[in-house]
Design an enzyme around this catalytic site. Structure first.
Site, mmCIF file in Angstrom:
data_model
loop_
_atom_site.group_PDB
_atom_site.id
_atom_site.type_symbol
_atom_site.label_atom_id
_atom_site.label_comp_id
_atom_site.label_asym_id
_atom_site.label_seq_id
_atom_site.Cartn_x
_atom_site.Cartn_y
_atom_site.Cartn_z
ATOM 1 N N ARG A 187 -15.419 -3.843 18.568
ATOM 2 C CA ARG A 187 -15.740 -3.909 20.003
ATOM 3 C C ARG A 187 -16.021 -2.522 20.602
ATOM 4 N NH1 ARG A 187 -16.157 -7.940 18.061
ATOM 5 N NH2 ARG A 187 -15.272 -9.965 18.565
ATOM 6 N N SER A 202 -13.345 -12.543 27.249
ATOM 7 C CA SER A 202 -12.086 -11.973 26.772
ATOM 8 C C SER A 202 -11.753 -10.706 27.552
ATOM 9 C CB SER A 202 -12.186 -11.642 25.279
ATOM 10 O OG SER A 202 -12.371 -12.818 24.524
ATOM 11 N N GLU A 217 -11.234 -4.944 27.241
ATOM 12 C CA GLU A 217 -12.553 -5.245 26.696
ATOM 13 C C GLU A 217 -13.554 -5.398 27.837
ATOM 14 O OE1 GLU A 217 -14.579 -8.808 24.078
ATOM 15 O OE2 GLU A 217 -12.641 -8.015 23.403
#
Length: 305
Positions: free
Chosen positions: A172, A221, A297
Protein backbone atom coordinates in the site's frame (compact mmCIF):
# COMPACT_ATOMS: atom_id res chain seq x y z
CA UNK A 1 -9.31 33.03 -0.46
CA UNK A 2 -7.31 35.66 -2.26
CA UNK A 3 -8.08 36.44 -5.87
CA UNK A 4 -6.27 33.30 -6.98
CA UNK A 5 -8.50 32.73 -9.98
CA UNK A 6 -7.05 35.85 -11.62
CA UNK A 7 -3.59 34.26 -11.55
CA UNK A 8 -4.68 31.21 -13.51
CA UNK A 9 -3.33 30.57 -17.02
CA UNK A 10 -5.64 30.36 -20.01
CA UNK A 11 -7.12 26.86 -20.37
CA UNK A 12 -9.47 24.96 -22.64
CA UNK A 13 -10.97 23.22 -19.64
CA UNK A 14 -12.84 24.84 -16.72
CA UNK A 15 -11.61 26.91 -13.76
CA UNK A 16 -14.00 27.39 -10.83
CA UNK A 17 -13.33 29.60 -7.81
CA UNK A 18 -14.43 28.53 -4.29
CA UNK A 19 -15.64 25.17 -5.58
CA UNK A 20 -17.45 22.76 -3.27
CA UNK A 21 -15.55 19.48 -2.99
CA UNK A 22 -17.97 17.60 -0.76
CA UNK A 23 -20.03 16.20 -3.69
CA UNK A 24 -16.88 14.65 -5.18
CA UNK A 25 -15.93 12.63 -2.08
CA UNK A 26 -17.30 9.26 -1.06
CA UNK A 27 -17.58 10.44 2.55
CA UNK A 28 -19.56 13.51 1.36
CA UNK A 29 -17.58 15.78 3.69
CA UNK A 30 -15.04 18.56 3.32
CA UNK A 31 -14.57 22.21 2.48
CA UNK A 32 -13.96 24.10 -0.75
CA UNK A 33 -11.12 24.30 -3.24
CA UNK A 34 -9.65 27.77 -3.66
CA UNK A 35 -9.74 26.96 -7.37
CA UNK A 36 -10.98 23.80 -9.07
CA UNK A 37 -9.48 22.99 -12.48
CA UNK A 38 -11.12 20.49 -14.84
CA UNK A 39 -8.65 19.95 -17.71
CA UNK A 40 -10.04 19.35 -21.19
CA UNK A 41 -7.41 16.69 -21.96
CA UNK A 42 -3.79 15.75 -21.14
CA UNK A 43 -2.31 18.45 -23.39
CA UNK A 44 -4.47 21.10 -21.71
CA UNK A 45 -3.20 19.91 -18.33
CA UNK A 46 0.43 19.98 -19.50
CA UNK A 47 0.09 23.54 -20.80
CA UNK A 48 -1.58 24.62 -17.56
CA UNK A 49 1.22 23.19 -15.42
CA UNK A 50 3.89 24.84 -17.55
CA UNK A 51 2.24 28.24 -17.11
CA UNK A 52 1.16 27.96 -13.47
CA UNK A 53 3.51 29.75 -11.02
CA UNK A 54 5.43 27.19 -8.99
CA UNK A 55 4.49 28.83 -5.68
CA UNK A 56 0.82 27.93 -6.17
CA UNK A 57 0.16 24.51 -4.60
CA UNK A 58 -1.77 21.87 -6.52
CA UNK A 59 -3.69 18.81 -5.35
CA UNK A 60 -5.00 16.07 -7.62
CA UNK A 61 -8.37 14.65 -6.62
CA UNK A 62 -9.51 11.44 -8.24
CA UNK A 63 -12.66 9.59 -7.20
CA UNK A 64 -11.85 10.61 -3.60
CA UNK A 65 -12.94 7.15 -2.54
CA UNK A 66 -10.05 6.76 -0.12
CA UNK A 67 -9.72 10.41 0.90
CA UNK A 68 -10.84 12.76 3.64
CA UNK A 69 -11.00 16.37 2.48
CA UNK A 70 -10.73 18.41 5.67
CA UNK A 71 -13.39 20.98 6.57
CA UNK A 72 -11.18 23.99 5.85
CA UNK A 73 -10.92 23.07 2.19
CA UNK A 74 -7.81 22.84 0.02
CA UNK A 75 -5.33 25.62 -0.64
CA UNK A 76 -4.35 26.51 -4.17
CA UNK A 77 -5.59 24.55 -7.19
CA UNK A 78 -7.42 21.23 -7.03
CA UNK A 79 -7.14 19.31 -10.28
CA UNK A 80 -9.91 16.83 -10.97
CA UNK A 81 -9.30 14.69 -14.02
CA UNK A 82 -12.19 14.60 -16.50
CA UNK A 83 -13.57 11.72 -18.61
CA UNK A 84 -10.91 12.53 -21.24
CA UNK A 85 -8.48 10.87 -18.80
CA UNK A 86 -10.69 7.80 -18.31
CA UNK A 87 -10.33 5.94 -21.59
CA UNK A 88 -9.51 2.22 -21.60
CA UNK A 89 -8.22 0.12 -24.50
CA UNK A 90 -7.10 -3.48 -24.81
CA UNK A 91 -4.68 -5.00 -27.31
CA UNK A 92 -3.71 -8.60 -26.91
CA UNK A 93 -2.61 -9.27 -23.35
CA UNK A 94 -2.11 -5.56 -22.54
CA UNK A 95 -4.53 -2.92 -21.28
CA UNK A 96 -4.00 0.85 -21.24
CA UNK A 97 -6.14 2.86 -18.82
CA UNK A 98 -6.35 6.58 -18.21
CA UNK A 99 -5.70 7.77 -14.67
CA UNK A 100 -9.35 8.76 -14.22
CA UNK A 101 -10.65 5.33 -15.24
CA UNK A 102 -12.50 3.63 -12.40
CA UNK A 103 -10.75 0.50 -11.20
CA UNK A 104 -13.98 -1.46 -11.51
CA UNK A 105 -14.37 -0.38 -15.16
CA UNK A 106 -10.83 -1.55 -15.88
CA UNK A 107 -11.60 -5.04 -14.58
CA UNK A 108 -14.83 -5.15 -16.61
CA UNK A 109 -13.06 -4.08 -19.81
CA UNK A 110 -10.37 -6.70 -19.24
CA UNK A 111 -13.04 -9.36 -18.78
CA UNK A 112 -14.64 -8.49 -22.12
CA UNK A 113 -11.37 -9.44 -23.85
CA UNK A 114 -10.57 -12.44 -21.65
CA UNK A 115 -7.65 -10.63 -20.03
CA UNK A 116 -6.95 -12.25 -16.67
CA UNK A 117 -4.92 -10.86 -13.79
CA UNK A 118 -6.82 -7.59 -13.34
CA UNK A 119 -9.90 -9.09 -11.67
CA UNK A 120 -8.87 -7.71 -8.27
CA UNK A 121 -9.49 -4.16 -9.51
CA UNK A 122 -13.22 -4.95 -9.28
CA UNK A 123 -12.86 -4.82 -5.50
CA UNK A 124 -10.80 -1.61 -5.36
CA UNK A 125 -12.79 1.62 -5.00
CA UNK A 126 -11.30 4.57 -6.84
CA UNK A 127 -9.37 5.28 -10.02
CA UNK A 128 -6.22 4.03 -11.69
CA UNK A 129 -4.36 7.20 -10.68
CA UNK A 130 -4.96 6.44 -7.03
CA UNK A 131 -4.11 2.77 -7.52
CA UNK A 132 -0.74 3.74 -9.01
CA UNK A 133 0.01 6.12 -6.17
CA UNK A 134 -0.76 3.72 -3.29
CA UNK A 135 -0.24 0.29 -4.86
CA UNK A 136 -3.91 -0.43 -4.34
CA UNK A 137 -5.07 -4.01 -4.15
CA UNK A 138 -7.26 -6.58 -2.46
CA UNK A 139 -7.67 -10.33 -2.08
CA UNK A 140 -3.92 -11.02 -2.16
CA UNK A 141 -3.23 -9.04 -5.36
CA UNK A 142 -2.04 -5.49 -5.94
CA UNK A 143 -1.21 -2.97 -8.65
CA UNK A 144 2.49 -3.85 -8.62
CA UNK A 145 1.64 -7.37 -9.82
CA UNK A 146 0.29 -6.21 -13.20
CA UNK A 147 1.74 -2.75 -13.91
CA UNK A 148 4.22 -2.43 -16.79
CA UNK A 149 4.66 1.35 -16.96
CA UNK A 150 2.86 4.65 -16.40
CA UNK A 151 2.97 8.06 -18.06
CA UNK A 152 2.88 11.15 -15.86
CA UNK A 153 3.34 14.91 -15.85
CA UNK A 154 5.72 16.72 -13.51
CA UNK A 155 4.78 19.89 -11.65
CA UNK A 156 6.47 21.83 -14.47
CA UNK A 157 4.37 20.12 -17.13
CA UNK A 158 7.07 17.78 -18.46
CA UNK A 159 6.17 14.27 -19.62
CA UNK A 160 7.85 11.32 -17.90
CA UNK A 161 7.51 7.53 -18.14
CA UNK A 162 8.00 5.28 -15.11
CA UNK A 163 8.42 1.52 -15.38
CA UNK A 164 7.26 -0.76 -12.56
CA UNK A 165 10.57 -0.78 -10.68
CA UNK A 166 10.66 3.04 -10.61
CA UNK A 167 7.73 3.05 -8.20
CA UNK A 168 9.59 1.29 -5.40
CA UNK A 169 6.38 -0.47 -4.49
CA UNK A 170 5.71 -2.01 -1.10
CA UNK A 171 2.48 -2.86 0.69
CA UNK A 172 0.00 0.00 0.00
CA UNK A 173 2.88 2.37 -0.71
CA UNK A 174 5.02 3.70 -3.55
CA UNK A 175 8.15 5.82 -3.70
CA UNK A 176 7.00 7.70 -6.82
CA UNK A 177 7.61 11.47 -6.50
CA UNK A 178 4.64 13.19 -4.87
CA UNK A 179 4.48 15.94 -7.47
CA UNK A 180 3.81 13.57 -10.38
CA UNK A 181 0.35 13.61 -11.93
CA UNK A 182 -0.38 10.25 -13.53
CA UNK A 183 -2.08 10.35 -16.93
CA UNK A 184 -2.29 6.71 -18.00
CA UNK A 185 -0.88 3.27 -17.26
CA UNK A 186 -0.09 0.06 -19.13
CA UNK A 187 -0.96 -3.27 -17.51
CA UNK A 188 -0.27 -6.83 -18.65
CA UNK A 189 -2.30 -9.97 -18.00
CA UNK A 190 -2.97 -13.39 -19.49
CA UNK A 191 -5.50 -14.32 -22.14
CA UNK A 192 -8.10 -16.91 -21.10
CA UNK A 193 -11.81 -17.46 -21.74
CA UNK A 194 -13.78 -14.23 -21.07
CA UNK A 195 -16.46 -16.20 -19.22
CA UNK A 196 -13.89 -17.37 -16.66
CA UNK A 197 -12.69 -13.81 -15.99
CA UNK A 198 -16.28 -12.57 -15.62
CA UNK A 199 -17.07 -15.41 -13.22
CA UNK A 200 -14.10 -14.51 -11.04
CA UNK A 201 -15.13 -10.84 -10.96
CA UNK A 202 -18.68 -11.73 -9.94
CA UNK A 203 -17.34 -13.91 -7.13
CA UNK A 204 -15.12 -11.07 -5.87
CA UNK A 205 -17.98 -8.56 -6.05
CA UNK A 206 -20.26 -10.88 -4.08
CA UNK A 207 -17.58 -11.44 -1.46
CA UNK A 208 -17.05 -7.69 -1.12
CA UNK A 209 -20.77 -6.86 -0.87
CA UNK A 210 -21.24 -9.47 1.85
CA UNK A 211 -18.30 -8.25 3.94
CA UNK A 212 -18.09 -4.48 3.44
CA UNK A 213 -20.49 -1.52 3.93
CA UNK A 214 -20.24 -0.45 0.28
CA UNK A 215 -23.74 1.07 0.24
CA UNK A 216 -22.77 3.62 2.91
CA UNK A 217 -20.96 6.96 2.71
CA UNK A 218 -17.54 5.52 3.42
CA UNK A 219 -13.95 5.68 2.27
CA UNK A 220 -12.84 2.10 1.89
CA UNK A 221 -10.30 0.52 4.22
CA UNK A 222 -9.28 3.07 6.83
CA UNK A 223 -5.96 1.58 7.93
CA UNK A 224 -3.35 -0.60 6.21
CA UNK A 225 -2.90 -4.04 7.73
CA UNK A 226 0.24 -4.11 9.89
CA UNK A 227 1.65 -7.07 7.95
CA UNK A 228 1.90 -7.50 4.15
CA UNK A 229 -0.21 -10.23 2.50
CA UNK A 230 1.30 -13.68 2.86
CA UNK A 231 2.84 -12.97 6.27
CA UNK A 232 2.41 -16.00 8.58
CA UNK A 233 -0.25 -15.25 11.20
CA UNK A 234 -0.92 -11.94 9.46
CA UNK A 235 -2.55 -9.37 11.74
CA UNK A 236 -5.69 -7.80 10.30
CA UNK A 237 -6.84 -4.26 11.12
CA UNK A 238 -10.47 -5.21 11.51
CA UNK A 239 -9.60 -7.82 14.14
CA UNK A 240 -7.31 -5.47 16.07
CA UNK A 241 -10.03 -2.79 16.05
CA UNK A 242 -12.68 -5.28 17.14
CA UNK A 243 -10.50 -6.61 19.96
CA UNK A 244 -9.96 -3.02 21.13
CA UNK A 245 -13.74 -2.64 21.54
CA UNK A 246 -14.14 -0.03 18.81
CA UNK A 247 -16.69 -1.74 16.56
CA UNK A 248 -19.62 0.70 16.28
CA UNK A 249 -17.76 3.54 18.07
CA UNK A 250 -18.92 7.07 17.19
CA UNK A 251 -17.78 10.67 17.07
CA UNK A 252 -20.55 13.01 15.99
CA UNK A 253 -22.01 11.64 12.77
CA UNK A 254 -19.03 9.36 12.13
CA UNK A 255 -19.12 5.68 13.06
CA UNK A 256 -16.89 2.63 12.90
CA UNK A 257 -18.88 0.23 10.75
CA UNK A 258 -20.64 -2.61 12.55
CA UNK A 259 -20.31 -4.71 9.39
CA UNK A 260 -16.55 -4.29 8.87
CA UNK A 261 -14.70 -2.33 11.52
CA UNK A 262 -11.81 -1.23 9.31
CA UNK A 263 -14.38 0.98 7.58
CA UNK A 264 -15.68 4.28 8.91
CA UNK A 265 -18.99 5.67 7.70
CA UNK A 266 -20.76 9.00 7.63
CA UNK A 267 -24.10 8.05 9.17
CA UNK A 268 -25.79 11.35 8.35
CA UNK A 269 -24.19 14.72 9.03
CA UNK A 270 -20.60 13.91 9.97
CA UNK A 271 -17.87 16.47 9.39
CA UNK A 272 -14.40 15.63 8.16
CA UNK A 273 -13.19 16.46 11.68
CA UNK A 274 -15.58 13.86 13.14
CA UNK A 275 -14.21 11.16 10.85
CA UNK A 276 -10.57 12.00 11.42
CA UNK A 277 -11.04 12.27 15.19
CA UNK A 278 -12.76 8.89 15.23
CA UNK A 279 -9.87 7.39 13.29
CA UNK A 280 -7.37 8.74 15.80
CA UNK A 281 -9.43 7.37 18.68
CA UNK A 282 -9.37 3.96 17.00
CA UNK A 283 -5.59 4.17 16.56
CA UNK A 284 -5.14 5.10 20.23
CA UNK A 285 -7.34 2.24 21.47
CA UNK A 286 -5.60 -0.32 19.26
CA UNK A 287 -2.20 0.92 20.43
CA UNK A 288 -3.32 0.66 24.05
CA UNK A 289 -4.81 -2.81 23.59
CA UNK A 290 -2.28 -4.53 21.32
CA UNK A 291 0.71 -2.22 20.98
CA UNK A 292 0.16 -1.91 17.22
CA UNK A 293 0.46 1.50 15.54
CA UNK A 294 -2.13 1.47 12.77
CA UNK A 295 -1.12 3.39 9.64
CA UNK A 296 -3.75 5.45 7.87
CA UNK A 297 -4.55 4.04 4.44
CA UNK A 298 -7.08 6.81 3.81
CA UNK A 299 -5.41 9.99 2.61
CA UNK A 300 -6.23 13.13 4.62
CA UNK A 301 -5.79 16.41 2.78
CA UNK A 302 -6.60 20.09 3.22
CA UNK A 303 -6.92 22.59 6.03
CA UNK A 304 -8.39 21.71 9.40
CA UNK A 305 -10.66 24.20 11.15
Amino acid sequence: MTDLISKMPEVRGKLIADAELKPFTWFRVGGKADVLYLPADPDDLADFLKALPLDIPITVLGAASNTIVRDGGIEGVVIRLTPAFGKIRVQGNELVAGAAALDSKVSQKAAMFGLSGLEFFSGVPGTIGGALRMNAGCYEQETADVLVEAIALTRKGDWVTLVNRDFGYSYRHSEAPEDLIFVEALFRGNIIEPAIVKERIEALKKRREEAQPIREKTGGSTFANPDPPGTPDQRKCWKLIDEAGMRGARVGGAQVSEKHCNFMINTSDATASDIEELGEKVRAKVKENSGVDLRWEIKRIGRAI
